[in-house]
Design a protein around this motif. Structure first.
Motif, PDB file in Angstrom:
ATOM      1  N   ILE A   1       7.337   7.512   1.357  1.00  0.00           N
ATOM      2  CA  ILE A   1       7.987   8.701   2.397  1.00  0.00           C
ATOM      3  C   ILE A   1       8.762   9.449   1.479  1.00  0.00           C
ATOM      4  CG2 ILE A   1       9.515   9.144   4.261  1.00  0.00           C
ATOM      5  CD1 ILE A   1       8.153   6.659   5.404  1.00  0.00           C
ATOM      6  N   VAL A   2       9.868   8.928   0.670  1.00  0.00           N
ATOM      7  CA  VAL A   2      10.631   9.798  -0.137  1.00  0.00           C
ATOM      8  C   VAL A   2       9.883  10.944  -1.328  1.00  0.00           C
ATOM      9  CG1 VAL A   2      12.317   9.768  -2.024  1.00  0.00           C
ATOM     10  CG2 VAL A   2      12.490   8.323  -0.164  1.00  0.00           C
ATOM     11  N   ILE A   3       8.780  10.132  -1.849  1.00  0.00           N
ATOM     12  CA  ILE A   3       7.830  11.054  -2.671  1.00  0.00           C
ATOM     13  C   ILE A   3       7.168  12.217  -1.893  1.00  0.00           C
ATOM     14  CG2 ILE A   3       6.047  10.903  -3.935  1.00  0.00           C
ATOM     15  CD1 ILE A   3       7.114   8.013  -5.155  1.00  0.00           C
ATOM     16  N   ALA A   4       6.712  11.687  -0.725  1.00  0.00           N
ATOM     17  CA  ALA A   4       5.987  12.672   0.174  1.00  0.00           C
ATOM     18  C   ALA A   4       6.838  13.929   0.530  1.00  0.00           C
ATOM     19  CB  ALA A   4       5.515  11.939   1.307  1.00  0.00           C
TER      20      ALA A   4
ATOM     21  N   GLY B   1       9.610  -1.415   1.079  1.00  0.00           N
ATOM     22  CA  GLY B   1       9.729  -0.776  -0.275  1.00  0.00           C
ATOM     23  C   GLY B   1       8.766   0.146  -0.486  1.00  0.00           C
ATOM     24  N   PHE B   2       7.661  -0.179  -0.276  1.00  0.00           N
ATOM     25  CA  PHE B   2       6.563   0.719  -0.700  1.00  0.00           C
ATOM     26  C   PHE B   2       6.495   1.942   0.562  1.00  0.00           C
ATOM     27  CE2 PHE B   2       2.081   2.188   0.899  1.00  0.00           C
ATOM     28  CZ  PHE B   2       1.815   2.826  -0.032  1.00  0.00           C
ATOM     29  N   LEU B   3       6.811   1.543   1.785  1.00  0.00           N
ATOM     30  CA  LEU B   3       6.892   2.849   2.801  1.00  0.00           C
ATOM     31  C   LEU B   3       8.088   3.750   2.559  1.00  0.00           C
ATOM     32  CD1 LEU B   3       5.814   0.934   5.972  1.00  0.00           C
ATOM     33  CD2 LEU B   3       4.326   2.509   4.555  1.00  0.00           C
ATOM     34  N   VAL B   4       9.117   3.148   2.011  1.00  0.00           N
ATOM     35  CA  VAL B   4      10.199   3.778   1.924  1.00  0.00           C
ATOM     36  C   VAL B   4      10.127   4.829   0.760  1.00  0.00           C
ATOM     37  CG1 VAL B   4      12.674   3.880   1.124  1.00  0.00           C
ATOM     38  CG2 VAL B   4      12.113   2.484   2.953  1.00  0.00           C
ATOM     39  N   SER B   5       9.476   4.347  -0.476  1.00  0.00           N
ATOM     40  CA  SER B   5       9.112   5.029  -1.621  1.00  0.00           C
ATOM     41  C   SER B   5       8.306   6.241  -1.360  1.00  0.00           C
ATOM     42  CB  SER B   5       8.671   3.977  -2.673  1.00  0.00           C
ATOM     43  OG  SER B   5       9.543   3.259  -3.062  1.00  0.00           O
TER      44      SER B   5
ATOM     45  N   ILE C   1       1.336  15.620 -10.365  1.00  0.00           N
ATOM     46  CA  ILE C   1       2.260  14.633 -10.416  1.00  0.00           C
ATOM     47  C   ILE C   1       2.913  13.533  -9.333  1.00  0.00           C
ATOM     48  CG2 ILE C   1       4.637  14.431 -11.251  1.00  0.00           C
ATOM     49  CD1 ILE C   1       2.844  15.122 -13.431  1.00  0.00           C
ATOM     50  N   PHE C   2       3.051  13.971  -8.140  1.00  0.00           N
ATOM     51  CA  PHE C   2       3.290  13.592  -7.105  1.00  0.00           C
ATOM     52  C   PHE C   2       2.127  12.670  -6.606  1.00  0.00           C
ATOM     53  CE2 PHE C   2       6.810  16.848  -6.242  1.00  0.00           C
ATOM     54  CZ  PHE C   2       7.876  15.847  -6.646  1.00  0.00           C
ATOM     55  N   SER C   3       0.846  13.023  -6.664  1.00  0.00           N
ATOM     56  CA  SER C   3      -0.123  12.082  -6.262  1.00  0.00           C
ATOM     57  C   SER C   3      -0.217  11.236  -7.143  1.00  0.00           C
ATOM     58  CB  SER C   3      -1.489  13.041  -6.028  1.00  0.00           C
ATOM     59  OG  SER C   3      -1.719  13.669  -7.547  1.00  0.00           O
ATOM     60  N   ILE C   4      -0.211  11.468  -8.451  1.00  0.00           N
ATOM     61  CA  ILE C   4      -0.232  10.170  -9.503  1.00  0.00           C
ATOM     62  C   ILE C   4       0.835   9.179  -9.071  1.00  0.00           C
ATOM     63  CG2 ILE C   4       0.042   9.446 -11.630  1.00  0.00           C
ATOM     64  CD1 ILE C   4      -1.279  12.190 -12.539  1.00  0.00           C
ATOM     65  N   ALA C   5       2.170   9.689  -8.920  1.00  0.00           N
ATOM     66  CA  ALA C   5       3.225   8.723  -8.525  1.00  0.00           C
ATOM     67  C   ALA C   5       2.933   7.854  -7.221  1.00  0.00           C
ATOM     68  CB  ALA C   5       4.311   9.357  -8.343  1.00  0.00           C
TER      69      ALA C   5
END
Length: 83
Positions: free
Chosen positions: A78-81, A72-76, A34-38
């Motif tokens: 990192i949060v998902i990671a 925005g991409f980097l923050v998102s 799920i996280f890799s798809i996100a």
């Protein structure tokens, strides 16, 4: 006689423990998927500028205009990671 009962009981408990570990690994693999798809969907949202924009202006100015998108991409990401 008594030792055979203990052995059978321990064998049943061992099977139950292995079954629990197997189920836990399946859930972990599911969440990883799920996280890799996100994370992949985040990359798909980055738009590449068209050739007209690149030919009319300097590459660095186009890149600087897209800086908020990259932040925005980097923050998102990192949060998902972290999760």
């Amino acid at each position: 006689m008594r030792t055979s009962r203990i052995t059978i009981t321990l064998a049943k408990q061992t099977i139950a423990i292995h079954k629990f570990i197997y189920e836990k690994n399946r859930v972990i693999a599911f969440y990883d998927t799920i996280f890799s798809i996100a994370m992949t969907n985040l990359v798909l949202e980055i738009n590449v500028p068209c050739s007209d924009v690149l030919s009319q202006s300097d590459f660095l100015s186009v890149l600087s205009n897209r800086t908020p998108n990259f932040i925005g991409f980097l923050v998102s990401f990192i949060v998902i990671a972290i999760y």
